[in-house]
Structures are given as C-alpha cells and as structure tokens.
Design an enzyme around this catalytic site. Structure first.
Site, PDB file in Angstrom:
ATOM      1  N   LYS A   1     -30.775 152.392 -52.756  1.00 12.95           N
ATOM      2  CA  LYS A   1     -31.770 152.274 -51.682  1.00 12.95           C
ATOM      3  C   LYS A   1     -33.201 152.344 -52.233  1.00 12.95           C
ATOM      4  O   LYS A   1     -34.080 151.644 -51.748  1.00 12.95           O
ATOM      5  CB  LYS A   1     -31.531 153.245 -50.529  1.00 12.95           C
ATOM      6  CG  LYS A   1     -31.385 154.681 -50.870  1.00 12.95           C
ATOM      7  CD  LYS A   1     -30.904 155.496 -49.662  1.00 12.95           C
ATOM      8  CE  LYS A   1     -30.516 156.907 -50.060  1.00 12.95           C
ATOM      9  NZ  LYS A   1     -31.538 157.725 -50.687  1.00 12.95           N
TER      10      LYS A   1
ATOM     11  N   ARG B   1     -33.746 162.991 -62.406  1.00 10.59           N
ATOM     12  CA  ARG B   1     -33.879 163.858 -61.243  1.00 10.59           C
ATOM     13  C   ARG B   1     -33.080 165.147 -61.399  1.00 10.59           C
ATOM     14  O   ARG B   1     -32.030 165.146 -62.025  1.00 10.59           O
ATOM     15  CB  ARG B   1     -33.402 163.113 -59.993  1.00 10.59           C
ATOM     16  CG  ARG B   1     -34.399 162.112 -59.496  1.00 10.59           C
ATOM     17  CD  ARG B   1     -33.858 161.251 -58.417  1.00 10.59           C
ATOM     18  NE  ARG B   1     -32.972 161.928 -57.493  1.00 10.59           N
ATOM     19  CZ  ARG B   1     -32.611 161.423 -56.314  1.00 10.59           C
ATOM     20  NH1 ARG B   1     -33.086 160.252 -55.942  1.00 10.59           N
ATOM     21  NH2 ARG B   1     -31.790 162.070 -55.534  1.00 10.59           N
TER      22      ARG B   1
ATOM     23  N   ARG C   1     -30.730 161.376 -41.929  1.00 10.20           N
ATOM     24  CA  ARG C   1     -29.582 161.762 -42.740  1.00 10.20           C
ATOM     25  C   ARG C   1     -28.477 162.376 -41.877  1.00 10.20           C
ATOM     26  O   ARG C   1     -27.418 162.674 -42.369  1.00 10.20           O
ATOM     27  CB  ARG C   1     -29.984 162.846 -43.709  1.00 10.20           C
ATOM     28  CG  ARG C   1     -30.445 162.569 -45.117  1.00 10.20           C
ATOM     29  CD  ARG C   1     -29.718 161.602 -45.928  1.00 10.20           C
ATOM     30  NE  ARG C   1     -29.610 161.962 -47.332  1.00 10.20           N
ATOM     31  CZ  ARG C   1     -30.468 161.614 -48.266  1.00 10.20           C
ATOM     32  NH1 ARG C   1     -31.536 160.924 -47.994  1.00 10.20           N
ATOM     33  NH2 ARG C   1     -30.251 161.948 -49.522  1.00 10.20           N
TER      34      ARG C   1
ATOM     35  N   ARG D   1     -28.806 157.581 -64.478  1.00  6.11           N
ATOM     36  CA  ARG D   1     -30.043 157.161 -63.790  1.00  6.11           C
ATOM     37  C   ARG D   1     -31.280 157.900 -64.308  1.00  6.11           C
ATOM     38  O   ARG D   1     -31.336 159.115 -64.341  1.00  6.11           O
ATOM     39  CB  ARG D   1     -29.911 157.383 -62.284  1.00  6.11           C
ATOM     40  CG  ARG D   1     -31.165 156.952 -61.534  1.00  6.11           C
ATOM     41  CD  ARG D   1     -30.914 156.716 -60.096  1.00  6.11           C
ATOM     42  NE  ARG D   1     -30.742 157.954 -59.348  1.00  6.11           N
ATOM     43  CZ  ARG D   1     -30.570 157.971 -58.031  1.00  6.11           C
ATOM     44  NH1 ARG D   1     -30.531 156.847 -57.349  1.00  6.11           N
ATOM     45  NH2 ARG D   1     -30.421 159.115 -57.406  1.00  6.11           N
TER      46      ARG D   1
ATOM     47  N   ARG E   1     -23.358 165.930 -52.923  1.00  4.95           N
ATOM     48  CA  ARG E   1     -24.194 164.975 -52.166  1.00  4.95           C
ATOM     49  C   ARG E   1     -23.326 163.910 -51.505  1.00  4.95           C
ATOM     50  O   ARG E   1     -23.596 163.483 -50.375  1.00  4.95           O
ATOM     51  CB  ARG E   1     -25.225 164.312 -53.101  1.00  4.95           C
ATOM     52  CG  ARG E   1     -26.379 165.228 -53.433  1.00  4.95           C
ATOM     53  CD  ARG E   1     -27.119 164.756 -54.672  1.00  4.95           C
ATOM     54  NE  ARG E   1     -27.845 163.515 -54.470  1.00  4.95           N
ATOM     55  CZ  ARG E   1     -28.229 162.725 -55.476  1.00  4.95           C
ATOM     56  NH1 ARG E   1     -27.933 163.030 -56.721  1.00  4.95           N
ATOM     57  NH2 ARG E   1     -28.897 161.625 -55.222  1.00  4.95           N
TER      58      ARG E   1
HETATM   59  P1  AMP Z   1     -32.554 161.078 -52.019  1.00  5.11           P
HETATM   60  O1  AMP Z   1     -33.738 160.929 -52.922  1.00  5.11           O
HETATM   61  O2  AMP Z   1     -32.674 160.299 -50.758  1.00  5.11           O
HETATM   62  O3  AMP Z   1     -31.243 160.852 -52.737  1.00  5.11           O
HETATM   63  O4  AMP Z   1     -32.550 162.617 -51.573  1.00  5.11           O
HETATM   64  C1  AMP Z   1     -32.408 163.660 -52.522  1.00  5.11           C
HETATM   65  C2  AMP Z   1     -32.178 164.978 -51.805  1.00  5.11           C
HETATM   66  O5  AMP Z   1     -33.305 165.269 -50.956  1.00  5.11           O
HETATM   67  C3  AMP Z   1     -30.967 165.014 -50.857  1.00  5.11           C
HETATM   68  O6  AMP Z   1     -29.757 165.298 -51.538  1.00  5.11           O
HETATM   69  C4  AMP Z   1     -31.391 166.134 -49.918  1.00  5.11           C
HETATM   70  O7  AMP Z   1     -31.245 167.392 -50.530  1.00  5.11           O
HETATM   71  C5  AMP Z   1     -32.880 165.888 -49.758  1.00  5.11           C
HETATM   72  N1  AMP Z   1     -33.189 164.948 -48.633  1.00  5.11           N
HETATM   73  C6  AMP Z   1     -33.709 163.691 -48.715  1.00  5.11           C
HETATM   74  N2  AMP Z   1     -33.876 163.149 -47.501  1.00  5.11           N
HETATM   75  C7  AMP Z   1     -33.451 164.080 -46.625  1.00  5.11           C
HETATM   76  C8  AMP Z   1     -33.345 164.124 -45.216  1.00  5.11           C
HETATM   77  N3  AMP Z   1     -33.699 163.076 -44.446  1.00  5.11           N
HETATM   78  N4  AMP Z   1     -32.859 165.260 -44.641  1.00  5.11           N
HETATM   79  C9  AMP Z   1     -32.502 166.317 -45.391  1.00  5.11           C
HETATM   80  N5  AMP Z   1     -32.550 166.351 -46.724  1.00  5.11           N
HETATM   81  C10 AMP Z   1     -33.023 165.245 -47.356  1.00  5.11           C
END
Ligand code: AMP
Length: 221
Positions: free
Chosen positions: A14, A163, A89, A128, A174
């Site tokens: 994404k 990350r 989410r 990654r 996750r």
């Molecule tokens: P991402 O970069 O989208 O993979 O998000 C990394 C981490 O950020 C996730 O595993 C969550 O811990 C947190 N996170 C990102 N977006 C959200 C969201 N909309 N609601 C809650 N936690 C989030």
C-alpha cells in the site's frame, strides 16, 4: 479527484502503490503508520505508548489516530482528494471516519483492497528497507527490488533503514490483527458499493496497472 482508501495486509504494497499514485495523479499520500512514526520521534509519553503498540503489532488507540488524521486532513493539500494508507483499520474507525468526513464536508471516494496471502507477505516483510529521505521502498529478498548498492538508496545515496515492526514475530501478530480487525471492513465497504479488489501478489507494476484501470474508469476522477 476521488480520494482512495487502501485496505491491505502488511507488506501488500500500500505504501509503494500510494507513492506511484501520488506521482501520477498528484494527490497527497497520508499514511497513518507514518503519522505515528513521526509522533514517536517526539519522545513524549504518547510517543512511547505508540512505539510499544507498534512493536507488539497491536493497533494504536482510535482516539490518537483520529486526532492525528483530523489534523492532517485540515491541510489544504487534501482539498482535491488524497490517498489514505493504513486507515481505517477497524469498523469503529470506519464509523468515526464517516462522521469526520461529514464534519469537514468531504466524500469517502473509493476503497481498494490489495490481496496477498500470508506466506508471500511474510517474505516481503523480512527484507523490506526504505530511504529515510525520499521514502523509496526496497526489498533485499528479491533481485528486482534490491538497491543497486547494498544498504544505500539508489536516488539519495544515503543508508536505508528498517522499520521497528518489520520482523517475523511482529509480522505474525500484525497479520492476525489484520484478519481479525481490518478484514471485516472489506464486507462493510462492499455493501456500500465502493470496494475494488486488486491482486497484489505478482509485482508492483502489474498491481499499479490494475489500480490505474480502476481510477481511469471513475466518473469525476
Ligand atoms: P502501517 O505502516 O500501516 O503498516 O502501520 C504500522 C503500525 O502502525 C500498525 O501495525 C499499527 O500498530 C499502527 N497503525 C497504523 N495505522 C493505524 C490505525 N489506523 N489504527 C491503529 N493503529 C495503526
């Protein structure tokens, strides 16, 4: 342009697809993961809480996410549509987002699901890396997405970073969180008639072609 919401398991691309859309269609990319990573850099109590949840692979509280997002959408660069990467989410966030959109007078737009199975997602996570300056994403596990020089961005020539949550243990949590909390959104948006599915298992070019087809078929793009 209509706004785009991405729903996808970890490592489905994404972030990568958002950057490609941003370049081609000139709309901002809003990643709630990035907003959270910026909040961690403040090193305050909230930042410590966020970091802990991310490392555990849990979702961060809806209140924090909504506050960060509402602030970001206020920016005038969002006036002509935007890409939402990582939000909503869960169903609670989807309902809260509907309320927020009403309040600020914006439309939902379309929702794209990037489909990818768990084993492929896991392979993508382990390798990654990204450039802290331009955001370009690399994967050291695959020949075609390796940086030209080991550990360095092809464009900025600075060291790549990984990350805090890109490891196998956090990945498993996750992915489970995605299935349990985020995947129910697919049904929700399908019922509203705004959902499009894209296979994200081949390569980023093929995925982007499918996304462009969807975008170019939209009225009032
Ligand atoms: P991402 O970069 O989208 O993979 O998000 C990394 C981490 O950020 C996730 O595993 C969550 O811990 C947190 N996170 C990102 N977006 C959200 C969201 N909309 N609601 C809650 N936690 C989030």
């Amino acid at each position: 342009m209509k706004s785009i919401v991405f729903i996808a398991p970890p490592a489905a691309g994404k972030g990568t697809q958002s950057l490609l859309i941003k370049e081609k269609y000139n709309i901002p990319h809003i990643s709630t993961g990035d907003l959270l990573r910026e909040a961690i850099e403040k090193h305050d109590e909230r930042g410590k809480y966020i970091e802990k949840q991310m490392v555990l692979g849990n979702l961060v509280s809806d209140d924090i996410i909504l506050e960060l997002l509402a602030e970001r959408l206020n920016n005038t660069d969002c006036d002509n549509g935007y890409i939402l990467d990582g939000f909503p989410r869960n169903l609670e966030q989807a309902y809260a987002y509907d309320e927020l959109l009403k309040k600020i007078g914006k439309e939902l737009g379309i929702v794209i699901v990037l489909e990818l199975d768990k084993e492929e997602a896991k392979k993508r996570i382990v390798g990654r890396h990204s450039c802290p300056q331009c955001g370009e994403i690399y994967n050291t596990m695959f020949e075609e997405t390796k940086p030209l020089q080991e550990g360095l961005c092809n464009k900025c020539y600075i060291p790549l970073i990984q990350r805090i949550d890109d490891n196998e243990e956090t990945f498993n949590k996750r992915f489970d969180t995605y299935i349990e909390k985020t995947a129910p959104l697919i049904d929700h948006y399908e019922k509203i008639g705004v959902l499009y599915r894209v296979n994200s298992g081949i390569n980023k070019e093929t995925t982007f072609k499918s996304i462009q087809k969807i975008l170019n078929n939209q009225e009032n793009l």
